[in-house]
Motif scaffolding. Structure first.
Motif, PDB file in Angstrom:
ATOM      1  N   MET A   1       9.381  14.392 -54.215  1.00 22.14           N
ATOM      2  CA  MET A   1       9.181  13.574 -52.807  1.00 22.14           C
ATOM      3  C   MET A   1      11.012  12.974 -53.192  1.00 22.14           C
ATOM      4  SD  MET A   1       7.449  10.010 -52.121  1.00 22.14           S
ATOM      5  CE  MET A   1       6.780  10.871 -52.035  1.00 22.14           C
ATOM      6  N   PRO A   2      11.759  13.465 -52.123  1.00 21.14           N
ATOM      7  CA  PRO A   2      13.504  13.074 -51.774  1.00 21.14           C
ATOM      8  C   PRO A   2      13.439  11.478 -52.088  1.00 21.14           C
ATOM      9  CG  PRO A   2      12.531  13.759 -49.588  1.00 21.14           C
ATOM     10  CD  PRO A   2      11.227  14.287 -50.824  1.00 21.14           C
ATOM     11  N   LEU A   3      14.266  10.774 -52.330  1.00 23.28           N
ATOM     12  CA  LEU A   3      14.637   9.888 -51.917  1.00 23.28           C
ATOM     13  C   LEU A   3      15.603   8.777 -50.913  1.00 23.28           C
ATOM     14  CD1 LEU A   3      15.012   7.138 -53.729  1.00 23.28           C
ATOM     15  CD2 LEU A   3      16.947   7.999 -54.844  1.00 23.28           C
ATOM     16  N   LEU A   4      15.168   8.211 -50.621  1.00 21.20           N
ATOM     17  CA  LEU A   4      16.851   7.307 -49.588  1.00 21.20           C
ATOM     18  C   LEU A   4      16.682   6.467 -49.833  1.00 21.20           C
ATOM     19  CD1 LEU A   4      17.748   6.075 -46.514  1.00 21.20           C
ATOM     20  CD2 LEU A   4      17.289   8.162 -46.719  1.00 21.20           C
ATOM     21  N   THR A   5      17.740   6.082 -50.316  1.00 22.52           N
ATOM     22  CA  THR A   5      18.336   5.103 -50.803  1.00 22.52           C
ATOM     23  C   THR A   5      19.105   4.379 -50.176  1.00 22.52           C
ATOM     24  OG1 THR A   5      19.060   6.407 -52.991  1.00 22.52           O
ATOM     25  CG2 THR A   5      20.608   4.185 -52.692  1.00 22.52           C
ATOM     26  N   LEU A   6      18.492   2.982 -50.039  1.00 21.97           N
ATOM     27  CA  LEU A   6      19.684   1.877 -48.745  1.00 21.97           C
ATOM     28  C   LEU A   6      19.825   0.477 -49.920  1.00 21.97           C
ATOM     29  CD1 LEU A   6      15.384   1.189 -47.405  1.00 21.97           C
ATOM     30  CD2 LEU A   6      17.362   2.761 -46.101  1.00 21.97           C
ATOM     31  N   LYS A   7      21.593   0.985 -49.336  1.00 21.91           N
ATOM     32  CA  LYS A   7      22.206   0.748 -49.498  1.00 21.91           C
ATOM     33  C   LYS A   7      22.669  -0.889 -48.782  1.00 21.91           C
ATOM     34  CE  LYS A   7      27.534   0.555 -50.615  1.00 21.91           C
ATOM     35  NZ  LYS A   7      28.445   0.659 -48.955  1.00 21.91           N
ATOM     36  N   ILE A   8      22.100  -1.910 -48.821  1.00 26.58           N
ATOM     37  CA  ILE A   8      22.689  -3.178 -47.634  1.00 26.58           C
ATOM     38  C   ILE A   8      24.050  -3.614 -48.309  1.00 26.58           C
ATOM     39  CG2 ILE A   8      21.501  -5.358 -46.552  1.00 26.58           C
ATOM     40  CD1 ILE A   8      18.739  -3.913 -47.732  1.00 26.58           C
ATOM     41  N   ASP A   9      25.165  -3.999 -47.369  1.00 21.93           N
ATOM     42  CA  ASP A   9      26.835  -4.608 -47.857  1.00 21.93           C
ATOM     43  C   ASP A   9      26.196  -6.187 -46.984  1.00 21.93           C
ATOM     44  OD1 ASP A   9      27.097  -2.143 -48.835  1.00 21.93           O
ATOM     45  OD2 ASP A   9      28.574  -1.882 -46.841  1.00 21.93           O
ATOM     46  N   VAL A  10      26.181  -7.209 -47.433  1.00 18.52           N
ATOM     47  CA  VAL A  10      26.462  -8.169 -47.013  1.00 18.52           C
ATOM     48  C   VAL A  10      27.491  -8.823 -46.767  1.00 18.52           C
ATOM     49  CG1 VAL A  10      24.963 -11.139 -47.226  1.00 18.52           C
ATOM     50  CG2 VAL A  10      24.200  -8.387 -47.884  1.00 18.52           C
ATOM     51  N   ASP A  11      27.744  -8.687 -45.154  1.00 17.38           N
ATOM     52  CA  ASP A  11      29.225  -9.558 -45.420  1.00 17.38           C
ATOM     53  C   ASP A  11      30.004 -10.483 -45.483  1.00 17.38           C
ATOM     54  OD1 ASP A  11      29.917  -6.549 -46.214  1.00 17.38           O
ATOM     55  OD2 ASP A  11      30.419  -6.744 -43.380  1.00 17.38           O
ATOM     56  N   THR A  12      28.626 -11.324 -45.258  1.00 18.57           N
ATOM     57  CA  THR A  12      29.556 -12.573 -44.099  1.00 18.57           C
ATOM     58  C   THR A  12      28.374 -13.926 -44.743  1.00 18.57           C
ATOM     59  OG1 THR A  12      28.171 -12.854 -42.526  1.00 18.57           O
ATOM     60  CG2 THR A  12      30.493 -11.725 -41.705  1.00 18.57           C
ATOM     61  N   TYR A  13      28.773 -15.159 -44.617  1.00 20.47           N
ATOM     62  CA  TYR A  13      27.848 -16.309 -44.773  1.00 20.47           C
ATOM     63  C   TYR A  13      26.860 -15.746 -43.892  1.00 20.47           C
ATOM     64  CZ  TYR A  13      26.646 -21.238 -44.663  1.00 20.47           C
ATOM     65  OH  TYR A  13      26.129 -22.822 -44.870  1.00 20.47           O
ATOM     66  N   ARG A  14      27.095 -16.198 -42.317  1.00 21.53           N
ATOM     67  CA  ARG A  14      25.672 -15.709 -42.044  1.00 21.53           C
ATOM     68  C   ARG A  14      24.747 -14.678 -42.321  1.00 21.53           C
ATOM     69  NH1 ARG A  14      25.764 -14.432 -35.267  1.00 21.53           N
ATOM     70  NH2 ARG A  14      23.639 -15.044 -34.427  1.00 21.53           N
ATOM     71  N   GLY A  15      25.521 -13.944 -42.706  1.00 22.29           N
ATOM     72  CA  GLY A  15      24.580 -12.555 -42.771  1.00 22.29           C
ATOM     73  C   GLY A  15      23.414 -12.579 -44.354  1.00 22.29           C
ATOM     74  N   THR A  16      24.273 -13.149 -44.776  1.00 25.50           N
ATOM     75  CA  THR A  16      23.640 -14.082 -46.676  1.00 25.50           C
ATOM     76  C   THR A  16      22.511 -15.080 -45.727  1.00 25.50           C
ATOM     77  OG1 THR A  16      25.654 -14.095 -47.586  1.00 25.50           O
ATOM     78  CG2 THR A  16      23.827 -15.329 -48.635  1.00 25.50           C
ATOM     79  N   ARG A  17      22.600 -15.910 -45.222  1.00 21.26           N
ATOM     80  CA  ARG A  17      22.346 -17.381 -44.567  1.00 21.26           C
ATOM     81  C   ARG A  17      20.738 -16.309 -43.902  1.00 21.26           C
ATOM     82  NH1 ARG A  17      23.761 -22.499 -45.198  1.00 21.26           N
ATOM     83  NH2 ARG A  17      23.525 -22.839 -47.943  1.00 21.26           N
TER      84      ARG A  17
END
Length: 311
Positions: A1-17
């Motif tokens: 089964m192939p793998l789709l790796t999900l990499k989530i960049d969290v750049d900002t205060y708003r993005g984190t919250r």
């Protein structure tokens, strides 16, 4: 089964919250793994306005509605509003991601400062930025980080060497070269080790192999304008090859206004037979001894302004 790796960049205060909690819920609903990479120091997003003189900047801004996705308040941080300290103020939100079962790693200390300066900085500046992020991550999570993903896919030779010095085992700091239609310019590209100044480094690099939403929206590809209505189908067409892929998403985009598109992608990738996992999952599937060694190099990608690390 192939793998789709999900990499989530969290750049900002708003993005984190605001963006991260929604992504955690969506991923859990789909039974998907992922790696969240956090910005751990001050949010100086407002300083990014200096990029206005960079070739291609206005094209990208007009296509991706920066104000809509990031918000006016975020665009004022460091300019008319003080820069919030993301790692200090959002430590609970970050630990909640770990407690929900997701891998966490380092994106950067100060996203704008790193992205706009690292290419031309020396070893002392680079080490200081990375050590600040390393220390803050260790304080928040109680353990040393295992993985890293560079802000804006910007690095330098000192930074890659510093990954080894800090004991980072695997990272996704660069991009696979893409054709104008979003496909891989080199179909066999995948995980590798880097050669920097003639030395093969230990840290495994797992380059992002798919275009990001902000690189695609509003572009005309093969005579078709890419819109929110058709972008998921377009990306699913790129993953119909059934090979392993790394997809980079952003808490500020897929975690907020573009969440419905990401929901479509998760369902579509599962229907294609993909396992949706983290960078740790990908790393665990690799035979380190057989990985190629590739040189560090810069390049451009369709839909993105400026040069970045490209395999």
């Amino acid at each position: 089964m192939p793998l789709l790796t999900l990499k989530i960049d969290v750049d900002t205060y708003r993005g984190t919250r605001e963006g991260v909690p929604g992504l955690v819920r969506m991923l859990a609903r789909h039974g998907a793994g992922a790696t969240f990479l956090f910005s751990l120091g001050p949010d100086h997003t407002g300083w990014a306005l200096r990029r206005a003189l960079r070739p291609g900047f206005f094209q990208k801004v007009s296509r991706t509605s920066v104000l809509e996705h990031y918000g006016l308040k975020t665009l004022m941080y460091g300019v008319l509003l003080p820069a919030p300290d993301i790692g200090r103020d959002c430590a609970a939100e970050m630990r909640a991601v770990r407690d929900a079962g997701f891998e966490c790693g380092i994106h950067t200390w100060d996203h704008v400062v790193w992205q706009d300066n690292v290419r031309h900085r020396g070893s002392d500046w680079t080490a200081r930025q990375m050590q600040q992020a390393f220390q803050r991550f260790s304080e928040i999570f109680g353990v040393a980080p295992r993985t890293h993903g560079a802000a804006g896919w910007q690095m330098n030779a000192h930074a890659f060497s510093q990954l080894d010095a800090l004991g980072i085992g695997y990272a996704s700091d660069g991009r696979a070269a893409l054709t104008d239609d979003g496909g891989l310019a080199e179909p066999g590209i995948g995980p590798h080790r880097l050669s920097v100044n003639g030395k093969a480094l230990s840290c495994i690099q797992m380059p992002t192999t798919l275009p990001t939403l902000d690189e695609l929206l509003g572009r005309t590809i093969a005579g078709v304008v890419i819109t929110p209505a058709n972008i998921a189908d377009f990306l699913l067409g790129l993953t119909a090859d059934g090979r392993d892929h790394v997809y980079t998403l952003h808490a500020e985009l897929e975690g907020q206004k573009l969440a419905p598109i990401f929901d479509q992608l998760l369902a579509g990738w599962k229907a294609q037979g993909y396992r949706l996992g983290s960078m740790a999952d990908y790393n665990g599937s690799l035979d380190r001894a057989s990985l190629p060694v590739r040189p560090m190099q810069w390049g451009v990608l369709p839909g993105r302004s400026g040069e970045l690390i490209v395999s």
